[in-house]
Design an enzyme around this catalytic site. Structure first.
Site, PDB file in Angstrom:
ATOM      1  N   TYR A  25      -6.286   6.845   4.472  1.00 16.12           N
ATOM      2  CA  TYR A  25      -6.351   5.836   3.419  1.00 16.12           C
ATOM      3  C   TYR A  25      -5.549   4.584   3.795  1.00 16.12           C
ATOM      4  CZ  TYR A  25      -5.012   3.099  -0.552  1.00 16.12           C
ATOM      5  OH  TYR A  25      -4.753   2.025  -1.351  1.00 16.12           O
ATOM      6  N   ASP A  35      -9.060   6.636  -2.231  1.00 14.89           N
ATOM      7  CA  ASP A  35      -7.907   7.139  -2.979  1.00 14.89           C
ATOM      8  C   ASP A  35      -8.435   7.736  -4.273  1.00 14.89           C
ATOM      9  OD1 ASP A  35      -8.570   4.974  -4.571  1.00 14.89           O
ATOM     10  OD2 ASP A  35      -6.565   4.080  -4.553  1.00 14.89           O
ATOM     11  N   GLU A  52       0.826  -1.210   0.000  1.00 16.18           N
ATOM     12  CA  GLU A  52       0.000   0.000   0.000  1.00 16.18           C
ATOM     13  C   GLU A  52       0.858   1.258   0.000  1.00 16.18           C
ATOM     14  OE1 GLU A  52      -3.102   0.369  -0.545  1.00 16.18           O
ATOM     15  OE2 GLU A  52      -3.529  -1.771  -0.597  1.00 16.18           O
TER      16      GLU A  52
END
Length: 388
Positions: free
Chosen positions: A148, A166, A65
């Site tokens: 996020y 996102d 991520e």
């Protein structure tokens, strides 16, 4: 006048924290259901086979991520695999010197991600015994974890019903629910997070969040979206009203600023001088040929004077070795390579965290930006270490 004698202004009144704006869209449960089920089914049939989707390791998922922020999937895959081999656990990453971590990140850009990753790993070890906490709330207390990233790791690695938004998700939600507003608008952002929170509730929250992102990356694209292949087309308000090309409105990008740096190429006995920048700012914490910001048309002797000030020692200009230009996200970067020498070899200066004399092989192990690596390659190609 001594500092202590300066008048002290009254402390300003503490401002009340602004309340988050109310969401502008509140869809009916039937609309949410018409999105959630079909999108999960589509994901099961069409998801890309990505290596981080084959693991349940929270650390590996977290790493993916972080790397995927601002970076394309095809670029990330080999970096993710190499980084995991080199630093297979949070414990291994926390124990590694920052220089090693930055060297493993070389070429990915946005190096603050690597520094935050390293700091967060150290806190994971000191505060959580080497295991990532399982909730978004706890993850948010770690360096580099925004809303996020916390939502992604908590939902994908631990199955928490934690939302995420996102760029891809924002585009999908804007079209599905006809969300107005420019990127960055507070009401728009509140609405998108409200929608993501409502949609993630239910079975397989991690897979659903990935379905949203996958859909935005492969079908609900910024340009030429594949609406005829969209599994939630019937639930899409923008499609129904012919507004797919309007939503979300394009973000106005600022013109990149021009930045020119003079670089000191200082050879000595088969080595060159390298400097490590301060942690904050452009290329923060990375190694470079010592640099000083200059005007684009500043004559080389004056640029050498700027370098002397940065290095804290006398510098003699020997000649110019060329120019390297790089286009960064927010800057047009020009690097002017100046071969220099001096009566004393500097070993420390307040302008940089550290100075080091390195051979080219030793320099290859330093955390260095792609732009600075190109500059080093240009300097070496000029024969500077051969007296060229």
């Amino acid at each position: 006048m001594e500092d202590s004698a300066l008048p002290v202004a009254a402390a300003p009144a503490r401002r009340a924290k602004r309340a988050a704006p109310a969401p502008t869209v509140t869809p009916a449960p039937a609309h949410l259901a018409a999105v959630r089920g079909p999108l999960l089914g589509w994901y099961d049939r069409n998801k890309r086979d990505l290596p981080w989707r084959r693991t349940k390791d929270p650390y590996a998922i977290w790493l993916s991520e972080v790397m995927l922020q601002q970076t394309q999937v095809s670029t990330v895959i080999p970096y993710w695999e190499r980084f995991l081999t080199r630093f297979p656990t949070a414990l291994a990453l926390a124990a590694a010197p920052l220089d090693d971590v930055l060297a493993g990140w070389k070429g990915l850009g946005y190096y603050s991600r690597a520094r935050n990753l390293h700091r967060a790993a150290q806190e994971v070890v000191s505060r959580f015994g080497g295991r990532l906490p399982a909730t978004a709330e706890e993850l948010l207390t770690l360096p580099g974890f925004g809303r996020y990233t916390a939502g992604a790791v908590a939902s994908i690695a631990f199955g928490e019903e934690a939302p995420l938004v996102d760029g891809n998700v924002a585009r999908v939600l804007s079209r599905l629910f006809e969300v107005e507003g420019l990127p960055g608008d507070r009401e728009r952002e509140a609405t998108l997070w409200h929608l993501a929170t409502a949609l993630v509730k239910g079975e397989r929250p991690g897979d659903f969040n990935q379905a949203l992102m996958e859909h935005g990356a492969t079908v609900c694209r910024p340009e030429s979206p594949l609406c005829l292949l969209c599994p939630v087309r019937d639930a899409c308000l923008a499609f129904r009203k012919g507004r797919v090309d309007e939503l979300p409105p394009a973000k106005v990008r600022a013109t990149p600023k021009k930045l020119t740096l003079a670089l000191a190429v200082w050879p000595h006995a088969g080595t060159l001088l390298f400097a490590r920048r301060a942690d904050a700012g452009l290329f923060g914490g990375l190694w470079e040929l010592p640099a000083a910001e200059v005007d684009e048309d500043l004559p080389a002797p004056e640029a050498a004077t700027r370098l002397a000030a940065a290095l804290g020692t006398e510098v003699k200009l020997e000649g110019a070795l060329g120019t390297v230009k790089r286009q960064l996200t927010h800057r047009d970067l020009t690097l002017r390579l100046l071969r220099v020498s001096g009566p004393q070899r500097p070993t420390r200066t307040p302008a940089f965290q550290e100075l080091r004399w390195c051979t080219p092989d030793e320099a290859s192990a330093l955390g260095m930006s792609t732009a600075m690596q190109r500059a080093l390659d240009t300097a070496l190609a000029s024969g500077v270490l051969r007296g060229g």
